[in-house]
Design a protein around this motif. Structure first.
Motif, PDB file in Angstrom:
ATOM      1  N   GLY A   1       0.807  -1.222   0.000  1.00  0.00           N
ATOM      2  CA  GLY A   1       0.000   0.000   0.000  1.00  0.00           C
ATOM      3  C   GLY A   1       0.833   1.261   0.000  1.00  0.00           C
ATOM      4  N   LYS A   2       1.989   1.219   0.657  1.00  0.00           N
ATOM      5  CA  LYS A   2       2.884   2.376   0.618  1.00  0.00           C
ATOM      6  C   LYS A   2       3.455   2.564  -0.786  1.00  0.00           C
ATOM      7  CE  LYS A   2       4.434   2.489   5.468  1.00  0.00           C
ATOM      8  NZ  LYS A   2       5.644   2.525   6.313  1.00  0.00           N
ATOM      9  N   ALA A   3       3.939   1.488  -1.393  1.00  0.00           N
ATOM     10  CA  ALA A   3       4.498   1.578  -2.745  1.00  0.00           C
ATOM     11  C   ALA A   3       3.419   1.996  -3.748  1.00  0.00           C
ATOM     12  CB  ALA A   3       5.125   0.251  -3.151  1.00  0.00           C
ATOM     13  N   TYR A   4       2.242   1.419  -3.637  1.00  0.00           N
ATOM     14  CA  TYR A   4       1.140   1.729  -4.547  1.00  0.00           C
ATOM     15  C   TYR A   4       0.719   3.197  -4.409  1.00  0.00           C
ATOM     16  CZ  TYR A   4      -3.181   1.027  -7.156  1.00  0.00           C
ATOM     17  OH  TYR A   4      -4.185   1.105  -8.088  1.00  0.00           O
ATOM     18  N   GLY A   5       0.710   3.695  -3.181  1.00  0.00           N
ATOM     19  CA  GLY A   5       0.368   5.099  -2.954  1.00  0.00           C
ATOM     20  C   GLY A   5       1.340   6.041  -3.627  1.00  0.00           C
ATOM     21  N   ALA A   6       2.627   5.706  -3.569  1.00  0.00           N
ATOM     22  CA  ALA A   6       3.637   6.533  -4.235  1.00  0.00           C
ATOM     23  C   ALA A   6       3.395   6.555  -5.742  1.00  0.00           C
ATOM     24  CB  ALA A   6       5.036   6.016  -3.914  1.00  0.00           C
ATOM     25  N   LEU A   7       3.130   5.396  -6.317  1.00  0.00           N
ATOM     26  CA  LEU A   7       2.854   5.344  -7.749  1.00  0.00           C
ATOM     27  C   LEU A   7       1.574   6.098  -8.102  1.00  0.00           C
ATOM     28  CD1 LEU A   7       3.774   1.629  -8.427  1.00  0.00           C
ATOM     29  CD2 LEU A   7       4.918   3.629  -9.415  1.00  0.00           C
ATOM     30  N   ALA A   8       0.575   5.995  -7.244  1.00  0.00           N
ATOM     31  CA  ALA A   8      -0.720   6.622  -7.513  1.00  0.00           C
ATOM     32  C   ALA A   8      -0.632   8.138  -7.642  1.00  0.00           C
ATOM     33  CB  ALA A   8      -1.727   6.252  -6.421  1.00  0.00           C
ATOM     34  N   VAL A   9       0.239   8.750  -6.844  1.00  0.00           N
ATOM     35  CA  VAL A   9       0.326  10.219  -6.863  1.00  0.00           C
ATOM     36  C   VAL A   9       1.593  10.731  -7.545  1.00  0.00           C
ATOM     37  CG1 VAL A   9      -1.172  10.532  -4.871  1.00  0.00           C
ATOM     38  CG2 VAL A   9       1.296  10.348  -4.521  1.00  0.00           C
ATOM     39  N   GLY A  10       2.470   9.837  -7.947  1.00  0.00           N
ATOM     40  CA  GLY A  10       3.658  10.241  -8.674  1.00  0.00           C
ATOM     41  C   GLY A  10       4.757  10.848  -7.832  1.00  0.00           C
ATOM     42  N   THR A  11       4.741  10.556  -6.546  1.00  0.00           N
ATOM     43  CA  THR A  11       5.799  11.000  -5.646  1.00  0.00           C
ATOM     44  C   THR A  11       5.750  10.135  -4.395  1.00  0.00           C
ATOM     45  OG1 THR A  11       6.843  12.949  -4.621  1.00  0.00           O
ATOM     46  CG2 THR A  11       4.446  12.795  -4.453  1.00  0.00           C
ATOM     47  N   GLY A  12       6.782  10.198  -3.593  1.00  0.00           N
ATOM     48  CA  GLY A  12       6.831   9.371  -2.390  1.00  0.00           C
ATOM     49  C   GLY A  12       5.713   9.690  -1.413  1.00  0.00           C
ATOM     50  N   THR A  13       5.477   8.762  -0.507  1.00  0.00           N
ATOM     51  CA  THR A  13       4.338   8.889   0.406  1.00  0.00           C
ATOM     52  C   THR A  13       4.530   9.901   1.523  1.00  0.00           C
ATOM     53  OG1 THR A  13       5.108   6.918   1.585  1.00  0.00           O
ATOM     54  CG2 THR A  13       3.369   6.607  -0.072  1.00  0.00           C
ATOM     55  N   ARG A  14       5.707  10.483   1.633  1.00  0.00           N
ATOM     56  CA  ARG A  14       5.872  11.608   2.566  1.00  0.00           C
ATOM     57  C   ARG A  14       4.929  12.740   2.139  1.00  0.00           C
ATOM     58  NH1 ARG A  14       8.878  12.665   6.693  1.00  0.00           N
ATOM     59  NH2 ARG A  14      10.042  10.739   6.454  1.00  0.00           N
ATOM     60  N   TRP A  15       4.781  12.933   0.832  1.00  0.00           N
ATOM     61  CA  TRP A  15       3.845  13.923   0.291  1.00  0.00           C
ATOM     62  C   TRP A  15       2.411  13.567   0.683  1.00  0.00           C
ATOM     63  CZ3 TRP A  15      -0.337  13.851  -2.992  1.00  0.00           C
ATOM     64  CH2 TRP A  15      -0.750  15.079  -3.519  1.00  0.00           C
ATOM     65  N   LEU A  16       2.075  12.277   0.588  1.00  0.00           N
ATOM     66  CA  LEU A  16       0.722  11.845   0.965  1.00  0.00           C
ATOM     67  C   LEU A  16       0.442  12.111   2.434  1.00  0.00           C
ATOM     68  CD1 LEU A  16       0.084   8.478  -0.890  1.00  0.00           C
ATOM     69  CD2 LEU A  16      -1.342  10.524  -0.967  1.00  0.00           C
TER      70      LEU A  16
ATOM     71  N   SER B   1       7.963   5.005  10.413  1.00  0.00           N
ATOM     72  CA  SER B   1       7.877   5.383   9.003  1.00  0.00           C
ATOM     73  C   SER B   1       9.178   5.996   8.502  1.00  0.00           C
ATOM     74  CB  SER B   1       6.707   6.351   8.786  1.00  0.00           C
ATOM     75  OG  SER B   1       5.488   5.688   9.005  1.00  0.00           O
ATOM     76  N   ASP B   2       9.828   6.811   9.320  1.00  0.00           N
ATOM     77  CA  ASP B   2      11.101   7.413   8.915  1.00  0.00           C
ATOM     78  C   ASP B   2      12.175   6.354   8.692  1.00  0.00           C
ATOM     79  OD1 ASP B   2      10.062   9.996   8.963  1.00  0.00           O
ATOM     80  OD2 ASP B   2      10.786  10.405  10.993  1.00  0.00           O
TER      81      ASP B   2
ATOM     82  N   ALA C   1      14.063   5.267   5.200  1.00  0.00           N
ATOM     83  CA  ALA C   1      15.524   5.225   5.098  1.00  0.00           C
ATOM     84  C   ALA C   1      15.990   3.900   4.492  1.00  0.00           C
ATOM     85  CB  ALA C   1      16.162   5.445   6.468  1.00  0.00           C
ATOM     86  N   CYS C   2      15.332   2.824   4.841  1.00  0.00           N
ATOM     87  CA  CYS C   2      15.685   1.516   4.278  1.00  0.00           C
ATOM     88  C   CYS C   2      15.347   1.450   2.789  1.00  0.00           C
ATOM     89  CB  CYS C   2      14.978   0.397   5.040  1.00  0.00           C
ATOM     90  SG  CYS C   2      15.561   0.190   6.736  1.00  0.00           S
ATOM     91  N   ALA C   3      14.225   2.039   2.403  1.00  0.00           N
ATOM     92  CA  ALA C   3      13.858   2.076   0.983  1.00  0.00           C
ATOM     93  C   ALA C   3      14.876   2.878   0.189  1.00  0.00           C
ATOM     94  CB  ALA C   3      12.460   2.660   0.811  1.00  0.00           C
ATOM     95  N   VAL C   4      15.267   4.023   0.718  1.00  0.00           N
ATOM     96  CA  VAL C   4      16.262   4.865   0.049  1.00  0.00           C
ATOM     97  C   VAL C   4      17.579   4.108  -0.108  1.00  0.00           C
ATOM     98  CG1 VAL C   4      17.656   6.967   0.291  1.00  0.00           C
ATOM     99  CG2 VAL C   4      15.182   7.046   0.726  1.00  0.00           C
ATOM    100  N   ALA C   5      17.993   3.403   0.933  1.00  0.00           N
ATOM    101  CA  ALA C   5      19.232   2.628   0.867  1.00  0.00           C
ATOM    102  C   ALA C   5      19.144   1.533  -0.192  1.00  0.00           C
ATOM    103  CB  ALA C   5      19.554   2.025   2.237  1.00  0.00           C
ATOM    104  N   GLY C   6      18.021   0.870  -0.264  1.00  0.00           N
ATOM    105  CA  GLY C   6      17.838  -0.179  -1.267  1.00  0.00           C
ATOM    106  C   GLY C   6      17.904   0.359  -2.683  1.00  0.00           C
ATOM    107  N   ILE C   7      17.258   1.493  -2.900  1.00  0.00           N
ATOM    108  CA  ILE C   7      17.246   2.101  -4.232  1.00  0.00           C
ATOM    109  C   ILE C   7      18.640   2.600  -4.605  1.00  0.00           C
ATOM    110  CG2 ILE C   7      16.293   4.035  -5.571  1.00  0.00           C
ATOM    111  CD1 ILE C   7      13.699   3.639  -3.771  1.00  0.00           C
ATOM    112  N   ALA C   8      19.313   3.218  -3.671  1.00  0.00           N
ATOM    113  CA  ALA C   8      20.682   3.715  -3.922  1.00  0.00           C
ATOM    114  C   ALA C   8      21.623   2.559  -4.250  1.00  0.00           C
ATOM    115  CB  ALA C   8      21.197   4.487  -2.719  1.00  0.00           C
ATOM    116  N   ALA C   9      21.406   1.401  -3.656  1.00  0.00           N
ATOM    117  CA  ALA C   9      22.281   0.248  -3.863  1.00  0.00           C
ATOM    118  C   ALA C   9      22.280  -0.237  -5.313  1.00  0.00           C
ATOM    119  CB  ALA C   9      21.885  -0.889  -2.924  1.00  0.00           C
TER     120      ALA C   9
END
Length: 143
Positions: free
Chosen positions: A58-73, A122-123, A127-135
């Motif tokens: 649901g977090k990933a889907y929400g980001a895709l739904a609005v075109g930005t990360g869920t911090r915006w949501l 959530s923070d 941070a773990c998502a960012v690390a995974g993507i950066a990797a």
């Protein structure tokens, strides 16, 4: 990179797990979706609770739904709750509007998919998502 592959998704998950271990977090669950919202890969650490797959997705889907990360949501849930409620309604309740849903972009800014993580704060999830993507050499968009 034109699209996320299974191998890339698995690397994202492994790096996210490594970040969680480095931060001594509670068990996390990670969902990686492609740009169409389809699940590429999911993994949960031992001890994750039963709704974690749905929350991470649901977090990933929400980001895709609005075109930005869920911090915006999350920010919009606080300032425009009617909008986020309506968005969740039209999505069939599929959106989780808290940080931890991060868009995956290539260097040109194209959306390749999203990562959703849940299990700790959530923070920390974010941070773990960012690390995974950066990797994998891609760009994280937290919102």
């Amino acid at each position: 990179m034109g699209k996320l592959t299974l191998a890339t998704a698995q690397t994202i998950i492994s790096a996210a797990f490594e970040k969680a271990a480095a931060l001594s977090l509670k068990p996390i669950s990670v969902a990686v979706l492609d740009d169409g919202g389809h699940l590429i890969a999911f993994a949960r650490q031992d001890g994750s609770s039963i709704l974690r797959p749905q929350i991470a997705t649901g977090k990933a889907y929400g980001a895709l739904a609005v075109g930005t990360g869920t911090r915006w949501l999350q920010a919009n849930a606080e300032t425009r709750p009617h909008f986020v409620q309506a968005l969740n309604g039209v999505s069939g309740g599929a959106i989780v509007p808290v940080p931890g849903g991060v868009l995956v972009r290539n260097a040109g800014g194209e959306v390749l998919g999203a990562v959703g993580i849940t299990g700790d704060t959530s923070d920390h999830d974010e941070a773990c998502a960012v690390a995974g993507i950066a990797a994998v050499g891609l760009v994280a968009d937290c919102g």
